[in-house]
Design an enzyme around this catalytic site. Structure first.
Site, PDB file in Angstrom:
ATOM      1  CD  GLU A 196      -3.067  -0.964   2.179  1.00  0.00           C
ATOM      2  OE1 GLU A 196      -2.963  -0.089   3.059  1.00  0.00           O
ATOM      3  OE2 GLU A 196      -4.046  -1.716   2.098  1.00  0.00           O
ATOM      4  CD  GLU A 224      -3.747  -5.767   3.948  1.00  0.00           C
ATOM      5  OE1 GLU A 224      -4.591  -4.917   4.321  1.00  0.00           O
ATOM      6  OE2 GLU A 224      -2.526  -5.593   4.056  1.00  0.00           O
TER       7      GLU A 224
END
Ligand code: BGP
Length: 477
Positions: A170, A378
């Protein structure tokens, strides 16, 4: 389209679950570990929920065997975890720490002994503090060389056993929170510095991928991107354009660089117009273009709904870190887009939108824009859980995960190549800014903000549900 018949999940589909070093390990200064920027940041008063930190976290460092045993009993196929850079190179980039290296050897061996595929993240936000002090971390070009040195050391050490690598986790989140919102270290609010740090992270990501390839190892590597697909609030053309702006600025601005080695045009022009463009060296594009990933890692939690925002419109908003439903103040970028309430979807207590179809849309968009296989690294639901007589009845999490896994199957039926699905998270763990009360795990860990208590593990109802899903390769969804 609606399918009359769904395709099965591939036989080798990676039913997995994930964590990150700082959020689970604890042992923050043990066995020679150095401090990371998170070890420092959490000690600044007011930065985290009730001042929580990962000093002990859920003590995975000492209890990894117990945690892996739980995974094995559940039949988990893959476990995604991150390596703490500051365990490997605690004080400088010249000397490694054998005890730190050994910890991940042991974890990887334990996983493999239980037929669990390790999926290893190189960087989940915890740059060593000395690199921040020496040259401001991601803001210096030096990070490209140092990140590659670190990556090479772990590729060489674990590459014989690890076949799936996640380069940066991320980047869009740690960069925007770190340099625009000041909610992550180094807590800066400066868009010019943000875009420069971001560019270095892009080049470092590609350089690490290139290094991996040059070592001739037989595995796959890619970044994990936090993708919130943008929806326009309605069919008004200016709102459609706002949604285009949103996706280009918040998603393609990163994923295009990963997959094509280019910045998208409209945003690049917007950066120049606002004198925010990073300094780029000609050789950077060579590195970026060569460093195409094997897969796109996707962290999906929610979609974002947007509308047009005038030049004097709203700026940065305030997220909900308290768990008090409805406390989010939505923001935007003047002249580009603003986030608005989507009346068609439910929300969690932290105001995260629950939108399984959005996952299918995310997978479809990535597939058609980049044609890369996708690893879902995720996806999960952060909620309050209650421990009642040793049990946790988290039916809401089962519903959430079931609907999202079904959306993955729809996307597979659409023709998208999906390698696996890692839920967030395996055990409960520290949420960076939300303390220990926002739980995501299949395994409840009995601790709270005030005390680590005994850190006892309990299987939640969702643990048994996922066990069944894995056993049946998704046929019972
Ligand atoms: C992602 C991070 C994870 C995890 C997750 C849940 O952005 O990669 O590390 O924290 O989000 O977010 P939160 O803990 O804020 O609820």
């Amino acid at each position: 389209m609606q399918h009359k018949k769904m395709k099965d999940f591939p036989e080798d589909f990676l039913w997995g679950s994930a964590s990150a070093a700082y959020q689970v390990e604890g042992a923050w200064d043990e066995d020679g570990k150095g401090a990371s920027v998170w070890d420092t940041f959490v000690r600044i008063p007011g930065k985290t929920f009730k001042g929580t930190n990962g000093d002990v976290a859920v003590d995975h460092y000492h209890r990894f065997k117990e945690d892996v045993a739980l995974m094995a009993e559940q039949g988990l196929k893959a476990y995604r975890f991150s390596i703490a850079w500051s365990r490997i190179f605690p004080h400088n980039m010249n000397e490694t720490n054998e005890k730190g290296l050994q910890f991940y050897d042991d974890l990887i061996d334990e996983l493999l002994a239980n037929q669990i595929e390790p999926v290893v993240t190189l960087y989940h936000w915890d740059i060593p503090q000395y690199l921040q002090d020496e040259y401001l971390g991601w803001e210096s070009r030096q990070i490209i060389e140092d990140f590659t040195t670190y990556a090479e050391a772990v590729f060489r050490r674990y590459g014989d056993r690890v076949k799936y690598w996640v380069s940066l986790n991320e980047q869009n989140i740690f960069i925007s929170h770190g340099y625009m919102m000041a909610t992550h270290p180094p807590a800066v609010k400066d868009p010019k510095r943000m875009y420069q740090a971001n560019h270095h992270a892009n080049v470092a990501n590609a350089a690490a991928i290139n290094k991996y390839r040059s070592l001739g190892m037989d595995g796959q590597i890619g970044p994990s991107f936090a993708y919130s697909p943008g929806y326009p609030i309605d069919a008004r053309p200016e709102n459609i354009l706002a949604a285009e702006n949103f996706d280009e600025m918040n998603a393609y601005f990163w994923m295009d660089v990963y997959a094509k080695g280019e910045y998208p045009t409209a945003i690049w022009n917007w950066l120049e117009e606002n004198d925010l463009q990073p300094e780029i060296r000609p050789e950077d594009f060579k590195i970026l273009k060569a460093g195409k990933p094997d897969f796109m890692g996707v962290n999906y939690y929610q979609t974002s709904t947007v509308a047009a925002n005038p030049l004097d419109g709203v700026g940065i908003g305030t997220p909900n870190y308290s768990g008090e439903k409805g406390s989010t103040k939505r923001g935007g970028i003047p002249g580009v887009f603003k986030e608005v309430l989507n009346p068609f979807v439910e929300k969690t207590n932290w105001d995260w939108v629950i939108d399984p179809l959005g996952l299918r849309i995310a997978l479809r968009r990535i597939n058609s824009r980049y044609g890369l296989p996708i690893l879902i690294t995720e996806n999960g639901l952060g909620e309050y859980d209650k421990l009642e007589e040793g049990q946790i009845h988290d039916q809401y999490r089962i519903d959430y995960l079931n609907d999202h896994a079904k959306a993955v199957q729809e996307a597979i039926t659409d023709g998208v190549k999906v390698l696996g699905y890692c839920t967030w998270s395996y055990t409960d763990l520290l949420s960076w800014l939300n303390g220990y009360q926002k739980r995501y795990g299949f395994v409840y860990v009995d601790r709270d903000e005030e005390s680590p208590k005994e850190l006892k593990r309990y299987k939640k109802a969702s643990y048994y549900w996922y066990k069944e899903v894995i056993e049946q390769n998704g046929k019972n969804l």
